[in-house]
Design an enzyme around this catalytic site. Sequence first.
Site, PDB file in Angstrom:
ATOM      1  N   THR B 185      -1.914  -5.747 -14.301  1.00 57.93           N
ATOM      2  CA  THR B 185      -2.553  -4.892 -13.296  1.00 57.93           C
ATOM      3  C   THR B 185      -2.573  -3.493 -13.864  1.00 57.93           C
ATOM      4  O   THR B 185      -1.602  -3.048 -14.482  1.00 57.93           O
ATOM      5  CB  THR B 185      -1.743  -4.839 -11.989  1.00 57.93           C
ATOM      6  OG1 THR B 185      -0.445  -4.318 -12.278  1.00 57.93           O
ATOM      7  CG2 THR B 185      -1.609  -6.202 -11.379  1.00 57.93           C
ATOM      8  N   GLU B 333      -2.797 -10.026  -8.560  1.00 58.97           N
ATOM      9  CA  GLU B 333      -1.618 -10.785  -8.152  1.00 58.97           C
ATOM     10  C   GLU B 333      -1.994 -12.051  -7.380  1.00 58.97           C
ATOM     11  O   GLU B 333      -1.131 -12.852  -7.028  1.00 58.97           O
ATOM     12  CB  GLU B 333      -0.711  -9.920  -7.255  1.00 58.97           C
ATOM     13  CG  GLU B 333       0.017  -8.800  -7.978  1.00 58.97           C
ATOM     14  CD  GLU B 333      -0.806  -7.520  -8.070  1.00 58.97           C
ATOM     15  OE1 GLU B 333      -2.035  -7.572  -7.894  1.00 58.97           O
ATOM     16  OE2 GLU B 333      -0.204  -6.454  -8.324  1.00 58.97           O
ATOM     17  N   LYS B 442      -0.043   8.540   9.351  1.00 63.18           N
ATOM     18  CA  LYS B 442       0.892   8.127  10.395  1.00 63.18           C
ATOM     19  C   LYS B 442       1.054   9.276  11.376  1.00 63.18           C
ATOM     20  O   LYS B 442       1.670  10.296  11.054  1.00 63.18           O
ATOM     21  CB  LYS B 442       2.253   7.759   9.788  1.00 63.18           C
ATOM     22  CG  LYS B 442       2.252   6.414   9.074  1.00 63.18           C
ATOM     23  CD  LYS B 442       2.456   6.588   7.585  1.00 63.18           C
ATOM     24  CE  LYS B 442       2.234   5.272   6.847  1.00 63.18           C
ATOM     25  NZ  LYS B 442       1.876   5.498   5.428  1.00 63.18           N
ATOM     26  N   TRP B 447      -1.383   4.761  13.675  1.00 58.01           N
ATOM     27  CA  TRP B 447      -2.027   4.967  12.389  1.00 58.01           C
ATOM     28  C   TRP B 447      -3.473   5.407  12.549  1.00 58.01           C
ATOM     29  O   TRP B 447      -4.184   4.942  13.435  1.00 58.01           O
ATOM     30  CB  TRP B 447      -2.025   3.660  11.581  1.00 58.01           C
ATOM     31  CG  TRP B 447      -0.668   3.295  11.061  1.00 58.01           C
ATOM     32  CD1 TRP B 447       0.464   4.059  11.081  1.00 58.01           C
ATOM     33  CD2 TRP B 447      -0.312   2.048  10.462  1.00 58.01           C
ATOM     34  NE1 TRP B 447       1.504   3.384  10.523  1.00 58.01           N
ATOM     35  CE2 TRP B 447       1.059   2.144  10.128  1.00 58.01           C
ATOM     36  CE3 TRP B 447      -1.008   0.891  10.155  1.00 58.01           C
ATOM     37  CZ2 TRP B 447       1.738   1.104   9.519  1.00 58.01           C
ATOM     38  CZ3 TRP B 447      -0.333  -0.144   9.548  1.00 58.01           C
ATOM     39  CH2 TRP B 447       1.034  -0.033   9.229  1.00 58.01           C
TER      40      TRP B 447
END
Lengths: 544, 544
Positions: B185, B333, B442, B447
């Site tokens: 990655t 992944e 936040k 959120w």
Amino acid sequence: MLGLMQHQPLLISSLLEHACVSHPDAQIVSRTVEGPIHRCSYADIGRRAKQVANAMTTLGVQPGERIGTLAWNGYRHMELYFGVSGMGAVLHTINPRLFPEQIEFIANHADDQYLFFDLSFAALVEELAPKLPTVKAFIALCDRAHMPDIKVANLRCYEELIVEQPEQFDWPLLDENSASSMCYTSGTTGNPKGVLYSHRSSLLHSLMSCTSEGFALSAADAALLVVPMFHVNAWGMPYAGALCGAKLVLPGPALDGASLYQLMRDERVTLALGVPTVWMMLQQHAEAGGLNPRDELCLNRVVIGGAAAPRAVVECFERHFDARVMHAWGMTEMSPLGTVCHPLPKHANASLEQRLDLQAKQGRALFGVSMKITDGAGNDLPRDGRAFGHLLVKGPWIASSYFRGEGGPILDQDGWFDTGDIATIDPDGYMQITDRAKDVIKSGGEWISSIDLENAAVGHPAVAEAAVIGIAHPKWQERPLLVVVLKAGQAASREELLGFLGDKVARWWLPDDVVFVDELPHTATGKLQKLKLREQFRDYRFAE
Amino acid sequence: MLGLMQHQPLLISSLLEHACVSHPDAQIVSRTVEGPIHRCSYADIGRRAKQVANAMTTLGVQPGERIGTLAWNGYRHMELYFGVSGMGAVLHTINPRLFPEQIEFIANHADDQYLFFDLSFAALVEELAPKLPTVKAFIALCDRAHMPDIKVANLRCYEELIVEQPEQFDWPLLDENSASSMCYTSGTTGNPKGVLYSHRSSLLHSLMSCTSEGFALSAADAALLVVPMFHVNAWGMPYAGALCGAKLVLPGPALDGASLYQLMRDERVTLALGVPTVWMMLQQHAEAGGLNPRDELCLNRVVIGGAAAPRAVVECFERHFDARVMHAWGMTEMSPLGTVCHPLPKHANASLEQRLDLQAKQGRALFGVSMKITDGAGNDLPRDGRAFGHLLVKGPWIASSYFRGEGGPILDQDGWFDTGDIATIDPDGYMQITDRAKDVIKSGGEWISSIDLENAAVGHPAVAEAAVIGIAHPKWQERPLLVVVLKAGQAASREELLGFLGDKVARWWLPDDVVFVDELPHTATGKLQKLKLREQFRDYRFAE
């Protein structure tokens, strides 16, 4: 060095969990034994399968124990598919069409702990119950109002059994090689033998059904499962449906042409799966009623397995239903899918005749199924479409042995399973069955296909039915004998028939003799019994 | 109790074996680095992959050892995919677009034993070779005539390496959990981390690609792989192609609009896969040249991943190419596929606008991928299409840890992997990314999506680009700051912009302030660098 990927077993419960979050509203439509059409969703099946799992747990069912069913295709049977296998027990689907003595043998051999049954089989269960000592209760798949009036000591009601159970159940994280379900082969010789599927084999098989090489099943499909859920898991379709969110249409006990046609029309069926016989009944119904399936139905593909469909059936689906037939071939020992017959891109411009020729074949092996043909000595034969030999298969959803080791080892030293079929494979991988191994005629070290000879013989206008068997021969080992039933009021001589075959098969294939009989021996389901025919002609010898 | 099914490992070599017997003639078309178009079949790849395996064996490569590649999409790269993984070594595909220092780090960290490279990267290899002590030879993917003139001690020629090798090789029966391939990655922070795929994970992933829930890849497809083979195995397409016999079209280094358009037209491409950028270039090429893709091409679906495609791109494919866009979402992944966006049957009558809304989503999880969203405290959030939270995933083709344990444990105690994305999931299972977790603001325990605010802000005619970041706030923890680049010659005040947003987002989402800048920080590939922007505004405080 191992990869660094998550260890997550392939489990049947995960199919249902996926269905419940990914296509909860997709429908399961069932024609019930009680009569009405029943509709529910995968989410409903999900909740009730968990109630089944809780009920099984309450009843003390242990992982690996066998739970029998005698049931048609319907939503309750589907709940058992997921609830029983999901909680770790083994769903043992029993073919109710077998003789009662066979069912008795099978249920006892499997050590079934509980037996779920549809109302159609109440009398059968009443007869069998005293002979099934391992079965702790017989559970009727209905509600209290429909409970059958039969004398069975431990009779229970399915809806009562599950209604009080919680809709929460944590599916256990089983070993993916655990047994999930079982089906007995109805062998023509000896006792039936159990094939024990695993969660892994069922999952891999379902995945392949949903690919383009399989049935390309998708959420856009409404699939009519005429193939019974008591027979090799209805070709795996209940699992595949849950995987991709296809609507499933389950016809219950009503398999006549009119009932199937109605379901196809009302439920907008796109894909239908079954054996040739049901399709003949369906086509006869449509023809007799002057129906117009092209306009009334939205059927686009028909999977035919169990036996090769007559060309007329394939052509009728093309012309009158605008539906494409795919032959599929497999066995109980193969979960069952081995091959599916799809055209390749290079066949795009084939004529209808050429396409029908191709569609007559059993098809190309799915990924996962290795396939080869060998001669009598075990040597590999070429994939040239002409050489025919014993068809052997290998793969992760093919049996390694029968339940309790019945029949001894079934794989050769390299792990191949002998299908008992004789087949050709062409350079594109299309396999075509030419005979059963026990029916092929061994003549002078070469083989003669009894089926090819029979097909040629029934082409004669006077022949109603024909069978070819091998007769012992001092020089050639075996030579073919043609046994013929003539049509009522028709006549044909030995010489005429041999002359008729003369330009249709190789010269050395020509039968040494023709015998005329009034009828040929058949099984209850109409299959020619060559074993019996061979016994009948055991002492027959060709004239010198 | 275990099932009685054959034990057959899921191996990458079995995909190629299947291709060679089931669709040997299906084509692999490559635009080569040398220039010309190259054509071969799966049967050819099958023979040459065995020569590669024999060459690896001759060179002393041991199972599990890493073999690096720096290569475009082409047939030789595909031979390495099957030859290297098939013989038990690990194919380590390296992204040649990384900085040389990153490539050096990666190849050394992976302990690569050999490095295969396309001619485009000859100078890069010359630069890197002295810094890669574990690499025993550098093998140029060409014939003798095209060998590059570079100073590399152990330089070898691919065609010479394999030409003398036998075309027979018995693929070893590996443990299916063995490592098959590896991809690093390119993390924005810290060193790249290696993801190690297994044969099992690659096989299950390929199977899902070929289902209707995946790409429904089939032998009838000609698939253009713009997604590079050096990036998460080109989304698994070389494997999936071998499974189902799709024609594969590999564009080599020529990824400009004109080259791709030409390949699509000449090779009758039906399916194309890549990131949004390449499609924009393709569409611009078609528009600029006054081309008529609807008539000239037979493209019917485009898989877009890597980033969400602008609505205009999706709409252009619909209107001018008659092709349907499917968003796919995943990660290195995740092998990489997590979700694919397909409409459900109930969307059949949706208007184009409604369909474009649906197509903007990342899609539903493939079978095998479990997905959930949680709040900051780890509690599950509802799948109502409104609640958004941390997106966690689980499944058999998702990483359990990075190579050499870099970064420590990456799964929580229940085995979930945190994707780092913030997303919603609706009742039908459609997931939509709303933000990266590190970018979400936040505020007062709730959120605010920075992406939603940015999308709303760029709707203002004077705004060229917008970014929203969270600024520390004594009472609310964080509050949004809108950072804006105005279009040349345009003007807009703080008040005007806030007023513009007033009816587009919730009142409490409104930024506390607006700052105008000349430019925003971007990566080399044009991605907004919020980390840098946050650093830039580290000391910024809202006025009291």
